[in-house]
Design a protein around this motif. Sequence first.
Motif, short mmCIF file in Angstrom:
data_model
loop_
_atom_site.label_atom_id
_atom_site.label_comp_id
_atom_site.label_asym_id
_atom_site.label_seq_id
_atom_site.Cartn_x
_atom_site.Cartn_y
_atom_site.Cartn_z
N ARG A 76 0.83 -1.20 0.00
CA ARG A 76 0.00 0.00 0.00
C ARG A 76 0.87 1.25 0.00
O ARG A 76 0.53 2.28 -0.59
N VAL A 80 -5.88 -1.31 -3.77
CA VAL A 80 -6.70 -0.81 -2.67
C VAL A 80 -6.02 0.37 -2.00
O VAL A 80 -6.65 1.39 -1.69
N GLY A 81 -4.70 0.26 -1.80
CA GLY A 81 -3.95 1.36 -1.18
C GLY A 81 -3.98 2.61 -2.02
O GLY A 81 -4.06 3.74 -1.48
N GLU A 83 -7.45 4.19 -1.50
CA GLU A 83 -7.58 4.76 -0.16
C GLU A 83 -6.77 6.06 -0.02
O GLU A 83 -7.26 7.05 0.53
N HIS A 84 -5.56 6.06 -0.56
CA HIS A 84 -4.72 7.26 -0.47
C HIS A 84 -5.28 8.37 -1.34
O HIS A 84 -5.28 9.54 -0.93
N ARG A 123 -8.37 8.96 -2.01
CA ARG A 123 -9.52 9.57 -1.32
C ARG A 123 -9.04 10.54 -0.25
O ARG A 123 -9.62 11.62 -0.06
N ARG A 124 -7.96 10.18 0.44
CA ARG A 124 -7.42 11.10 1.45
C ARG A 124 -6.92 12.39 0.81
O ARG A 124 -6.94 13.46 1.43
N THR A 143 -12.44 8.58 -6.85
CA THR A 143 -11.90 7.23 -6.87
C THR A 143 -12.88 6.24 -7.49
O THR A 143 -14.10 6.31 -7.25
N ALA A 159 -13.68 0.56 -0.94
CA ALA A 159 -12.79 1.69 -0.68
C ALA A 159 -13.06 2.86 -1.61
O ALA A 159 -12.74 4.01 -1.27
#
Length: 309
Positions: free
Chosen positions: A125, A156-157, A160-161, A163-164, A169, A183
């Motif tokens: 990730r 997946v990572g 997730e990143h 979105r941060r 996404t 995610a």
Amino acid sequence: MPRNDALRRELDTLTTEAFRPELADIDRLPTAEIVALMNAEDSGVSAAVAAGLPVIADAIDAAAERMARGGRLVYAGAGTAGRLGVLDASECPPTFNTSPGQVVGLIAGGPGAMSHAVEGAEDSREMAAADLDALGVGPDDTVVGVSASGRTPYAVGAVEHARRLGALTVGLSCNAHSPLARAAEHGVEVVTGPELLTGSTRLKAGTAQKMVLNMISTVAMIRLGKTYGNLMVDLRSSNEKLRARSQRIVELATGAGPDEIEAALSAADGEVKTAILMVLAGVDAPTADRLLTTADGHLRAALQAASPA
């Protein structure tokens, strides 16, 4: 090699990893029967993609809106999924004359992973986050995580990143209820079922992923004005075949003769969209360029501005 019972149990639950006992003797069949089996398997891929069309369309509209503001389309995946993303991204510049970096394909392990597996890359990730940070991903960008299993840590990572970081996404997988889809804001799950060869997701799953990536990039480019009807008016004439195609596209769009087409393309420095506008609106190249700039590159809007009702 240490056992990973948790991972094995997880893989046992995935449709894409399922074993098909009825095909246990496939290696004993005549070649003609094997290719017939493969063809029959592939016939169901389109239906699996069709089930996800509403989600795919929503994701494309959201991505195109951001790309119109200057955002980028970024694919992130490992192995076959990563290679498919890189392939789709690499086809956008010659097809749609996209600017450098407008569509990007990230593969776990970097460019070398296109031809050689990079040990452990798909499990990181952190590597995905670092790759997105190197691009400077932000709120106007769209990140599409691609993974047949829907559990690949790199994909997946990345989602997730992203979105941060505030990016849009999309998670594209071939298993239902996947971590990747959960995610992402737009979870696209194209369930193609067990493969002919157990776990070989370069087969049906890979075909499905290619189909969806084709849709994402192609329809986004249509929304961005990269086409005129079904003509690729923003293609880049980088070789003899594309130069001949440029001439044909101008002919199909305008009905002009060879001499007029050649003159327009020459004055337009080979830009198909400019040449079409010159012929249809009866304007010179600088005027056509100005009209297209004002219309954000949309040929229909530029034509309307040139010839208001």
